[in-house]
Design an enzyme around this catalytic site. Structure first.
Site, PDB file in Angstrom:
ATOM      1  N   CYS B 410      35.491  39.114  45.765  1.00 17.61           N
ATOM      2  CA  CYS B 410      35.815  37.001  45.684  1.00 17.61           C
ATOM      3  C   CYS B 410      36.164  36.833  46.588  1.00 17.61           C
ATOM      4  CB  CYS B 410      35.134  36.785  45.036  1.00 17.61           C
ATOM      5  SG  CYS B 410      36.135  36.683  43.515  1.00 17.61           S
ATOM      6  N   TRP B 414      38.565  37.826  40.527  1.00 16.46           N
ATOM      7  CA  TRP B 414      38.823  37.639  38.619  1.00 16.46           C
ATOM      8  C   TRP B 414      37.845  37.177  38.499  1.00 16.46           C
ATOM      9  CZ3 TRP B 414      44.593  36.060  39.526  1.00 16.46           C
ATOM     10  CH2 TRP B 414      44.579  34.630  40.360  1.00 16.46           C
TER      11      TRP B 414
END
Lengths: 765, 635
Positions: B410, B414
């Site tokens: 992303c 995380w």
């Protein structure tokens, strides 16, 4: 939006797959539809393709399409990748659709861009290339006629349309069938009918069944009356029913005149505290209303051991009506199966809400809880009032009894309940099913709504019911097989008259019975093998003998009269339509809440005494053999997925769904059963004595469980055949034109297919 | 303070005299404490089942204790008790009682009511304490507590004018936010010993060994041993065998926060892998990195089955493009030959936080009856759940059916990345569906790979408006729950396990979810100084196991990711509502059946022995299926 289609879980065929390319011409000659007694072929067409997907696919089946006086039959040599455990119906083949289950017939000529919804006795000006059959049970089947002769194609389509809308009830297949079975004296056995003696369902067509029910519920001040013998008083009441002991036959006859349909108030059930549940039609004569009302009430009060008040529950005022329920059902069908799966994903929840189906399910459950509260909490007898007492009262009275009386949660008990509160009470199954397709305004899936309510209860308390959701689904499907007396008539008298007339017209010599005996749906052997019937049994059900153990100690419930008297002192009696008032109150309040978003504002939702009663009950451990109340937060009601989504391939979870748990539980239950049998054998000494010890199960070998624990193998492998729609399979049953780019959608240009009949019919092309 | 002192000694005496450790823990889990107390001894069915092992007498006693007495944990101490507090319950109205605050919990009880009303929650779940309005005419002050576990509590409390005594809510404020008040979290005090040390559940080398690593294409590297390649990554990493450690640092320079592509999971047969990383630092000028391109090529080459690599970017394309302004971005297909980039349209942490806020509004305290489903829809919560599950499903499908390796990222790798990789692994690998395997999964994909729990949850931090807070982990657990609904026999753990994890995510009783990364946890010496949640769970695993579980070989789960099957997790989000009863759990009934089977087997064996003894001829034929044998279906 979500284009993922998991590629892996394709269906594994357990049948030998035809390896050669399917040639439509090969072997088409010797295809014959299997016919039942009395069934005749009307017309048929060869070289028809049954589509298994939205587009033409090599998996499509070639075969013969046959229209009989009972069903649309598709006979084929090909086979679908199908479930290993798929159940089979003895009356219907895998691809068959009973004509009574046809909702709409649409013919299409793709090349000309024409389509027409076919009705009875209509003409078709184009030769169809496609036939779509929409079924009442949410199936959709599509046939293509690319290789078939245009004339016979047209004929079959018209025949299907015509025969699925019989002009007269006697044209329903059940008559022909029963007549033929009757003619051949050994008919019953030949058709695999269970001998009637094994039926553990009280039919309530004789006074002894009512007598037994009075004794069972301890309704000592009630009696069976026979004033309606030969349907002398009321046309829609059964010949025998139960009334307060203080009312003489003479009074009853006198009263009957003033009631709608001459329906004398009829007893349903007695609580162990003496409160009775009674259903009553409206009083037609305004002059008599007061007087009659008083006399009936005082008679019911007299029959109460503590002479407590009679509370009235006006169903018409607080529940949706027939038309509203039907409209909700149509909307639900629209979103479940008609609208393309992906398109309404985003708005699924709000569409579901605006269908109002769940809202209505909740309304019926909620109202039933209120009645339960009056009976159980207020210790009062309750009179269910409905204009005709033949629709809403059936749902409410059955639900109330299911919640209060564990007997009705057994299989036999449940069937007796349907028999008592629906069939005998004169629910117009014929009209509500709209078998004759005469009056769409009368059509209403009220019985399905009831089954859905039962499912909600079952979903919340799975161990409280002896039967499964498969049973409920199959029961509802049986409505569309027009063979069973259960769903074929509007009332017992209707049944008796029609069968007498039919017998006369066919000059069937009747014996002592004086009437044709239609099989009732409860003879499940008529439809299913003993093994398949095991699908009805829940592995979780605990019988009556089991005491409820909580926290290691046997709990006696503190549902004492004392603890309740505090809550009872509120309103002395619930006035009619109280629920309506309460609803508006909540609504007003919630509006205020929306205006004030202060999270600290204490939101006090006014609670009705019934709600408080319900909350109090929910805070105690459940006794599955006692009172059962549903949780009624809107978040607790769910869509009955097995019923509504079973034909939707996209919604099918392969190797998943609640059946996975059911499977595990069944195996264990089966092991337990085996062990118990062994124990019995050891105790009984000689194995010869064992069959006698189990009168309930005639066949020792037949287990109660569908899935059986077998010899332990090395490694458990996933039962591949199990899916969330088990034991049904959407494969081959549904072909929706949902894929963009299908030639179909071109001329439909996004228009919804399921417009009302008239609109489409007007497009006579 | 004398008052609190006496209460303290009283409490501790009581707790030391009769406190079975199991019991004290049951009372700490907040799951149903509110309810269960209200329900009197009707403790949750799960808890009840665990208790059946104990003798009936113990039971009676413990239920009497549970009725309204505060049971302190080891090293928990009462700070103050106020006896004239009103709890304004949204369901039952105003309840007067006494409120006790300890260094771990807030405990309110009212014994006047029948059944006694008790509210028992760890102060860790409180995200905000606020004074509402002015002093009322009756001289009362109102306080509102906003909790992280989807409820708000409101109390009123007499304010003594001129009194020097502080309000008890100032104490709540103090102990609920130890980080802001420079106090130690209770996790560091609590020293309950457990038979098993949960900190040992996850051993990266053992887990990689289980996956068959290292092998000829993948090697285990200690390059990050001192957290200098990437400070938010674990010390042990698996990278392509032909990429030397020096090159990893150069790859790290091109990936946001140095989070290089590393292996999460490898398919035992096809060698297709799930690798995770953060976004490439492409920027507006379309920067490229030879090393990064080589690295991804190596990942692709490690899988001989496919000549393609799928890069799943969890973000919506617009967001990914917008990240270029901040130096980030996404892989261009020009630079990465044979790679295909797919966007999964999952929104960022701020959108998710807002969605949960709306959801809370809709479900707590009361549900508006007439518009429930459309209100639920307007929160978009289930839609987000759907997108996350759909993304994970696409990843799992590519790996299993496409036999293709995938890279997931992303922005920072995380949050959404952790959701996607862990859910995909849960679908692909049955090990992670066991009670212990799931712990390994959480330890590995979430904790060791640096999901920033401290920031996302805001443990002990007063700053409730912190934009870094987000229910990312809650969404993951919700997704897992959705899968357990669709595959009721595929998971070894039950719903109670998931709820317990969430409760202790906020409670700060265990060290498991403290800190933001493996490095920080080691610096804080958490394994030594705190107890792991898994120690507690594994010491009474029966409570958390799903008896319906079957370990079907090679069973890959493909959930149906459709609104038709996704449900709001009523048992979690609406559990405070007294109008609901925890769903009749099937596994409870299953346990009863298991017990019955065992009993019958015993009886049959007894009888057989008796018969054999009496007749003393040939032994009777084999009895049934022996206990514990795997049951198998036959038609």
């Amino acid at each position: 939006m979500f284009p993922v289609k998991p590629g892996k879980p394709t269906f594994k065929s357990y049948l030998p797959q035809p390896t050669e390319v399917k040639n439509p011409v090969q072997g088409m000659k010797n295809l014959e539809a299997k016919l039942l007694p009395g069934e005749i072929v009307v017309t048929e067409v060869n070289f028809v393709r049954k589509c298994v997907g939205p587009n033409s696919s090599p998996d499509d089946l070639w075969g013969k399409l046959v229209c009989t006086n009972f069903k649309i039959s598709f006979v084929t040599h090909g086979s679908l990748p199908r479930q290993k455990f798929q159940y089979t119906n003895r009356l219907l083949g895998e691809h068959d659709i009973p004509l009574a289950g046809v909702e709409q017939v649409v013919t299409v000529n793709e090349a000309k861009g024409k389509q027409k919804v076919l009705g009875s006795n209509q003409k078709l000006k184009f030769s169809p290339t496609e036939l779509m059959v929409y079924c009442k049970d949410f199936r959709m089947v599509r046939f293509r006629f690319d290789e078939a002769g245009p004339d016979s194609t047209k004929k079959v389509c018209l025949a299907i349309a015509h025969y699925s809308q019989p002009a007269d009830a006697q044209l329903l297949f059940g008559f022909e069938y029963t007549g033929k079975c009757f003619h051949s004296s050994s008919g019953d056995r030949a058709n695999g009918l269970d001998p009637g003696s094994s039926l553990q369902t009280a039919l309530f067509d004789c006074s002894s069944d009512w007598d037994r029910e009075i004794k069972r519920t301890g309704a000592s001040d009630w009696r069976v009356c026979s004033v309606n013998e030969g349907y002398a008083v009321s046309p829609s009441l059964p010949e025998f029913f139960v009334v307060p002991a203080s009312l003489a036959d003479q009074d009853l006859k006198q009263f009957s005149v003033s009631f709608a349909g001459k329906r004398i108030p009829m007893w349903c059930w007695n609580h162990s505290n003496g409160s009775a549940l009674v259903r009553m039609a409206s009083i037609r004569d305004p002059l008599q209303q007061r007087n009659l009302d008083r006399r009936i009430c005082s008679a019911i009060t007299k029959s109460h051991p503590k002479c407590s008040d009679v509370l009235k529950s006006d169903l018409d005022r607080s529940l949706p009506n027939i038309q509203e329920i039907q409209a909700a059902f149509v909307r639900l069908r629209q979103i479940c199966v008609i609208e393309p799966f992906e398109e309404n994903e985003e708005r699924w929840l709000s569409s579901l809400e605006s269908s109002k189906w769940l809202e209505y399910v909740r309304a019926f459950l909620k109202h039933s809880v209120e009645v339960v509260y009056m009976l159980e909490g207020q210790l009062c007898s309750v009179m269910l009032q409905e204009e005709e007492d033949r629709d809403l009262a059936c749902v409410v009275s059955s639900l109330v009894q299911l919640m209060l009386d564990p007997h009705y949660r057994s299989l036999g008990g449940f069937q007796s309940l349907v028999q008592k509160e629906w069939v005998m009470a004169g629910h117009r199954f014929l009209d509500r099913c709209n078998h004759l397709k005469k009056n769409d305004g009368e059509e209403c899936p009220l019985f399905l709504l009831f089954l859905d309510c039962v499912w909600q209860l079952m979903n919340q308390y799975p161990a409280a019911f002896e039967f499964t959701e498969t049973y409920l689904t199959v029961l509802s499907d049986s409505m569309w097989i027009p063979v069973f007396s259960t769903f074929l008539f509007n009332c017992p008298r209707h049944c008796a008259e029609r069968s007498r007339d039919f017998a006369q017209s066919e000059s069937i010599k009747l014996g002592e019975n004086k009437a044709l005996r239609f099989p009732c749906v409860w003879y499940w052997g008529h439809q299913f093998s003993v093994k398949d019937q095991a699908l009805f049994n829940s592995p979780l059900y605990v019988g009556k003998s089991v005491t409820c153990v909580h926290n290691g100690t046997v709990k006696t419930f503190r549902r004492t009269k004392k603890s309740h008297s505090a809550t009872l002192r509120g309103p002395p009696s619930l006035p009619n339509g109280l629920t309506v008032e309460l609803d508006t109150l909540t609504r007003r309040n919630s509006l205020a809440l929306r205006l004030k978003p202060d999270p600290w504002q204490p939101r006090e939702v006014p609670e009705s005494p019934a709600e408080r009663f319900s909350c109090e009950w929910l805070s105690r451990p459940v006794d599955l053999q006692g009172l059962l109340l549903p949780q009624l937060l809107p978040s607790h009601l769910q869509l009955w997925r097995l019923y509504f989504l079973r034909w939707v391939p996209e919604a099918q979870i392969s190797r998943g769904g609640s059946v996975m748990a059911f499977h595990r539980l069944s195996l264990l239950a089966d092991e337990i059963e085996t062990l118990q049998n062994q124990l019995r054998q050891h105790r009984g000494g000689t194995p010869a004595s064992t069959p006698a010890s189990t009168p309930g199960t005639p066949d020792q070998e037949s287990s109660r469980m569908y899935f059986k624990a077998g010899t332990p193998d090395d490694l458990p492998s996933t039962p591949d055949y199990l899916t969330s729609s088990f034991p049904f399979s959407p494969v081959g049953n549904l072909c929706r034109r949902n894929i963009l780019g299908t030639p179909f959608s071109k001329f439909l240009s996004g228009a919804k297919i399921w417009v009302s009949n008239e609109n489409l019919a007007n497009e006579t092309l | 303070m004398e008052k609190s002192g006496s209460a303290d000694s009283l409490g501790s005496k009581r707790s030391s005299s009769r406190q079975p450790s199991v019991d004290s823990l049951t009372s700490t889990n907040t799951t149903r404490s509110d309810r269960s107390a209200h329900l009197r001894s009707a403790v949750s069915p799960d808890a009840a089942s665990a208790r059946t092992d104990l003798g009936a007498e113990v039971l009676k006693e413990s239920s009497r204790i549970a009725e309204g007495e505060l049971q302190l944990l080891p090293r928990e101490s009462v700070q103050d008790t106020a006896s004239d507090v009103t709890y304004i319950c949204p369901f039952l109205g105003a309840i007067r009682g006494s409120l006790t605050v300890t260094n771990y919990r807030l405990f309110f009880k009212c014994l006047d009511k029948d059944p006694a009303f008790v509210l028992d929650l760890p102060v860790g779940v409180i995200s905000r304490v606020e004074k509402i309005g002015a002093i009322s005419a009756q001289g009362e002050v109102s306080f509102g507590l906003v909790c992280k576990d989807i409820r708000n509590l409101r109390f009123a409390h007499r304010y003594q004018e001129g009194s020097l005594k502080k309000s008890i809510f100032e104490l709540v404020n103090k102990f609920a936010f130890p980080v802001s008040n420079a106090l130690r979290m209770f996790a560091f005090e609590y020293g309950q010993p457990f038979p098993e040390n949960g900190w040992k559940v996850y051993d990266p080398l053992a887990e990689y060994k289980r996956q068959g690593l290292p092998n000829e294409s993948w090697r285990i590297t200690k390059a990050n041993e001192h957290y200098d390649v990437c400070e938010t990554y674990p010390a042990t990493l698996v990278v392509p065998a032909n990429i030397p450690d020096e090159e990893l640092k150069r790859v790290a320079a091109f990936r946001a926060k140095g989070r290089i592509p590393v292996l999460s999971w490898i398919h035992p047969e096809t060698q297709a892998t799930v690798t995770r990383c953060s976004q490439p630092m492409v920027g507006v000028n379309g920067k490229r990195s030879k090393e990064d391109e080589k690295h991804l090529q190596a990942i692709m080459d490690a899988n001989a089955q496919s000549h393609k690599l799928f890069i799943f970017d969890a973000r919506p394309p617009v967001n990914a493009a917008a990240n270029k302004m901040k130096g980030g971005g996404f892989e261009s297909e020009d630079a990465y030959q044979n790679a295909e980039l797919v966007f999964l349209d999952i929104h960022n942490i701020h959108v998710m936080r807002e969605s949960l806020r709306k959801l809370k509004e809709v479900v707590y305290p009361n549900i508006e009856e007439s518009h429930w489903l459309s209100n639920l829809e307007s929160t978009h919560w289930l839609e987000h759940i759907k997108l996350i599950l759909a993304g994970a499903l696409r990843i799992a499908d590519k790996v299993e059916s496409g036999k293709t390796s995938v890279v997931v990222h992303c922005s920072d790798g995380w949050d959404r990345t952790a959701q996607l990789s862990s859910l995909a692994m849960l679908m692909l690998d049955g090990f992670y569906r066991t009670l212990r395997g799931f712990q390994v999964l959480v330890e590995k994909e979430w904790l060791s790979f640096g999901h920033r729990f401290q920031l996302r949850i805001g443990h002990g931090d007063r700053n409730h408006t912190d934009a870094d807070r987000s229910p990312v982990f809650l969404q993951f657990i919700d997704c897992v729950w959705q899968m357990t609904r669709q595959f009721p026999a595929a998971f070894e753990f039950n719903e109670f396990f998931l709820i317990t994890i969430l409760d202790h995510l906020y409670s700060c009783l265990f060290g498991t979810f403290l800190c933001n990364s493996e490095q920080q946890r080691l610096e804080e010496d958490l394994p030594k100084r705190t107890v792991s949640l898994w120690s507690y769970i594994n010491s009474q695993h029966e409570e958390f196991t799903n008896p319906l579980y079957v370990d079907y070989a090679n069973h890959v789960l493909y959930p149906v990711v459709s609104m038709r099957h996704l449900e709001l997790w009523v048992g979690y989000y609406i559990r405070w509502n007294p109008r609901m009863r925890p769903q009749e759990p099937l596994h409870q009934h299953y346990r009863e059946l298991l017990a019955k089977r065992a009993e019958l087997q015993r009886k049959v064996e007894e009888l057989q022995r008796e018969v054999a003894g009496r007749v003393a001829v040939a032994p009777p034929e084999k009895a049934g299926s022996p206990a514990g044998s795997p049951v198998q279906t036959c038609v």
